[in-house]
Design a protein around this motif. Structure first.
Motif, mmCIF file in Angstrom:
data_model
loop_
_atom_site.group_PDB
_atom_site.id
_atom_site.type_symbol
_atom_site.label_atom_id
_atom_site.label_comp_id
_atom_site.label_asym_id
_atom_site.label_seq_id
_atom_site.Cartn_x
_atom_site.Cartn_y
_atom_site.Cartn_z
ATOM 1 N N MET A 236 0.872 -1.121 -0.073
ATOM 2 C CA MET A 236 -0.084 0.049 -0.014
ATOM 3 C C MET A 236 0.859 1.262 -0.192
ATOM 4 S SD MET A 236 -2.778 1.144 2.950
ATOM 5 C CE MET A 236 -3.475 2.740 3.111
ATOM 6 N N LEU A 237 1.979 1.124 0.606
ATOM 7 C CA LEU A 237 2.629 2.362 0.638
ATOM 8 C C LEU A 237 3.376 2.525 -0.561
ATOM 9 C CD1 LEU A 237 4.481 4.403 2.907
ATOM 10 C CD2 LEU A 237 6.420 2.644 2.563
ATOM 11 N N VAL A 238 3.754 1.485 -1.089
ATOM 12 C CA VAL A 238 4.626 1.694 -2.386
ATOM 13 C C VAL A 238 3.210 2.337 -3.439
ATOM 14 C CG1 VAL A 238 5.509 0.669 -4.452
ATOM 15 C CG2 VAL A 238 6.571 0.091 -2.153
ATOM 16 N N GLU A 239 2.460 1.725 -3.470
ATOM 17 C CA GLU A 239 1.345 1.842 -4.495
ATOM 18 C C GLU A 239 0.570 3.511 -4.246
ATOM 19 O OE1 GLU A 239 0.410 0.174 -7.067
ATOM 20 O OE2 GLU A 239 1.600 -1.435 -6.478
ATOM 21 N N GLN A 240 0.327 3.878 -3.002
ATOM 22 C CA GLN A 240 -0.153 5.328 -2.766
ATOM 23 C C GLN A 240 1.043 6.303 -3.316
ATOM 24 O OE1 GLN A 240 1.045 7.687 -0.441
ATOM 25 N NE2 GLN A 240 2.791 6.327 0.269
ATOM 26 N N ALA A 241 2.388 5.784 -3.079
ATOM 27 C CA ALA A 241 3.549 6.584 -3.706
ATOM 28 C C ALA A 241 3.547 6.915 -5.293
ATOM 29 C CB ALA A 241 4.884 6.118 -3.089
ATOM 30 N N ALA A 242 3.005 5.675 -5.738
ATOM 31 C CA ALA A 242 2.859 5.616 -7.261
ATOM 32 C C ALA A 242 1.892 6.508 -7.957
ATOM 33 C CB ALA A 242 2.763 4.129 -7.701
ATOM 34 N N GLU A 243 0.770 6.455 -7.042
ATOM 35 C CA GLU A 243 -0.553 7.097 -7.495
ATOM 36 C C GLU A 243 -0.159 8.777 -7.222
ATOM 37 O OE1 GLU A 243 -3.123 5.877 -8.745
ATOM 38 O OE2 GLU A 243 -4.292 7.862 -8.514
ATOM 39 N N ALA A 244 0.523 9.238 -6.229
ATOM 40 C CA ALA A 244 1.262 10.550 -6.007
ATOM 41 C C ALA A 244 1.986 10.751 -7.115
ATOM 42 C CB ALA A 244 1.876 10.827 -4.560
ATOM 43 N N PHE A 245 2.923 9.930 -7.525
ATOM 44 C CA PHE A 245 3.852 10.245 -8.474
ATOM 45 C C PHE A 245 3.301 10.500 -9.938
ATOM 46 C CE2 PHE A 245 7.176 9.118 -11.607
ATOM 47 C CZ PHE A 245 8.292 9.388 -11.130
ATOM 48 N N PHE A 246 2.091 9.889 -10.278
ATOM 49 C CA PHE A 246 1.503 9.905 -11.669
ATOM 50 C C PHE A 246 0.792 11.234 -11.218
ATOM 51 C CE2 PHE A 246 -2.907 9.522 -13.674
ATOM 52 C CZ PHE A 246 -2.281 9.040 -14.866
ATOM 53 N N VAL A 247 -0.014 11.886 -10.067
ATOM 54 C CA VAL A 247 -0.607 13.045 -9.737
ATOM 55 C C VAL A 247 0.339 14.047 -10.288
ATOM 56 C CG1 VAL A 247 -1.664 14.465 -8.338
ATOM 57 C CG2 VAL A 247 -2.159 12.201 -8.107
ATOM 58 N N TRP A 248 1.629 14.019 -9.822
ATOM 59 C CA TRP A 248 2.696 14.955 -10.278
ATOM 60 C C TRP A 248 3.117 14.744 -11.497
ATOM 61 C CZ3 TRP A 248 5.358 13.504 -4.933
ATOM 62 C CH2 TRP A 248 4.842 13.990 -3.942
ATOM 63 N N ARG A 249 3.622 13.778 -11.823
ATOM 64 C CA ARG A 249 4.440 13.838 -13.149
ATOM 65 C C ARG A 249 3.574 13.202 -14.419
ATOM 66 N NH1 ARG A 249 8.599 16.841 -11.897
ATOM 67 N NH2 ARG A 249 9.621 15.886 -13.807
ATOM 68 N N GLY A 250 2.384 12.619 -14.079
ATOM 69 C CA GLY A 250 1.591 12.306 -15.232
ATOM 70 C C GLY A 250 2.193 10.780 -15.843
ATOM 71 N N ILE A 251 3.048 10.104 -15.272
ATOM 72 C CA ILE A 251 3.744 9.100 -15.527
ATOM 73 C C ILE A 251 3.380 7.821 -14.374
ATOM 74 C CG2 ILE A 251 5.855 7.742 -15.748
ATOM 75 C CD1 ILE A 251 6.739 10.162 -17.107
ATOM 76 N N ARG A 252 3.079 6.681 -14.705
ATOM 77 C CA ARG A 252 2.829 5.689 -13.820
ATOM 78 C C ARG A 252 4.201 4.514 -13.497
ATOM 79 N NH1 ARG A 252 -1.695 4.883 -11.066
ATOM 80 N NH2 ARG A 252 -2.963 6.336 -12.400
#
Ligand code: NDP
Length: 265
Positions: A236-252
């Motif tokens: 969950m920790l890694v996946e919520q970070a990936a979602e935040a990364f997507f919000v900021w950078r537009g890349i998953r």
């Protein structure tokens, strides 16, 4: 110019977010720097504004500031509004946008990494604090057959059930039935406290999910003895970070290698 991000909290030195986001950035070839940011307990807003003034592009927010981040944001996504808390801030054109990626992270870990459907399943969510509140809407969006809430302080579970149509609340004394997915969103595991779970709540093939990570908690011991499959909250920790990364950078980013690196550490 290298974009700056950080995770803000108090305490914060223990955070694994810088490692996770640095691995994401390397994998996706993004030019960014991600640090920890310690905010004094009485100066969260000033710390955020100082980071923005220094050119910061976004912040993750952790304990104990998620509710303050919610109040500080100029705009909120529907999932942040439902959670009543913000764990991801983005700074563009002088405005502060608030989002909450915790629920998406939990759902991604369960459905994708752990290969377990939530749709049409009987789900029990234990806890009624910020973490529980943040995951209710994303869980309901998966259309479980049932979402039951139970909490030590029963009134808090009842209040949550009233805020979200589609779930029901009870206390530990009246908790009954069998569930296909049991999620522990309490902090009981941090103090090795055992939850008063009645026998039979773990249905055959049940997945027991502990949000606390890196620890064999009493909940995981209870679930394992009852024959449930077990998972901790590192995914969950890694996946919520990936979602935040997507919000900021537009890349998953691809989370699998990052999760593997963290697990082997
Ligand atoms: P809160 O302090 O907001 O809520 C704590 C919850 O735990 C309350 O429901 C509280 O019940 C319950 N609780 C605490 N101790 C006990 C106990 N001994 N027995 C029964 N219930 C207990 O915390 P959060 O909701 O923010 O976080 C909960 C946990 O989730 C934390 O341990 C955190 O580390 C983890 N987490 C993990 C994430 C991840 O990415 N893996 C993300 C977010 C959180 P009561 O209302 O009765 O006090």
């Amino acid at each position: 110019m290298t974009d700056r991000y950080a995770v803000v909290g108090n305490p914060i030195a223990h955070s694994r977010s810088p490692q996770i986001h640095t691995l994401f950035a390397a994998q996706t070839d993004q030019d960014l720097r991600y640090e920890t940011l310690l905010a004094p307990l009485d100066a969260f807003a000033a710390t955020v504004r100082g980071f923005i003034a220094a050119g910061g592009a976004g912040l993750n927010v952790t304990v104990p500031f998620k509710e303050q981040a919610f109040r500080l944001a100029d705009t909120l996504t529907p999932r942040a509004r439902a959670a009543g808390a913000v764990n991801t801030l983005s700074f563009t054109d002088g405005r502060i946008a608030g989002d909450n990626t915790d629920g998406a992270g939990l759902v991604a870990d369960i459905t994708h990494n752990l290969g377990t459907a939530i749709a049409a399943r009987r789900v029990l969510l234990i806890g009624a604090g910020g973490a529980a509140r943040g995951v209710i809407l994303p869980l309901l969006e998966q259309q479980p057959a049932q979402l039951a809430l139970v909490n030590r302080t029963a009134d808090k579970a009842v209040a949550l059930a009233q805020a979200f149509a589609g779930c029901n609340a009870c206390d530990f004394a009246t908790l009954a039935g069998a569930f296909d997915l049991v999620i522990n969103a309490t902090s009981a595991g941090l103090s090795d406290a055992e939850l008063p779970l009645p026998p039979g709540i773990f249905a055959t093939g049940c997945l027991a999910y502990e949000m606390v990570y890196g620890k064999q908690t009493a909940f995981l011991n209870q679930a394992r003895s009852a024959g449930a499959r077990c998972a901790d909250g590192l995914g969950m920790l890694v996946e919520q970070a990936a979602e935040a990364f997507f919000v900021w950078r537009g890349i998953r980013p691809d989370t699998a290698p990052v999760l593997k690196t963290l697990r082997s550490a």
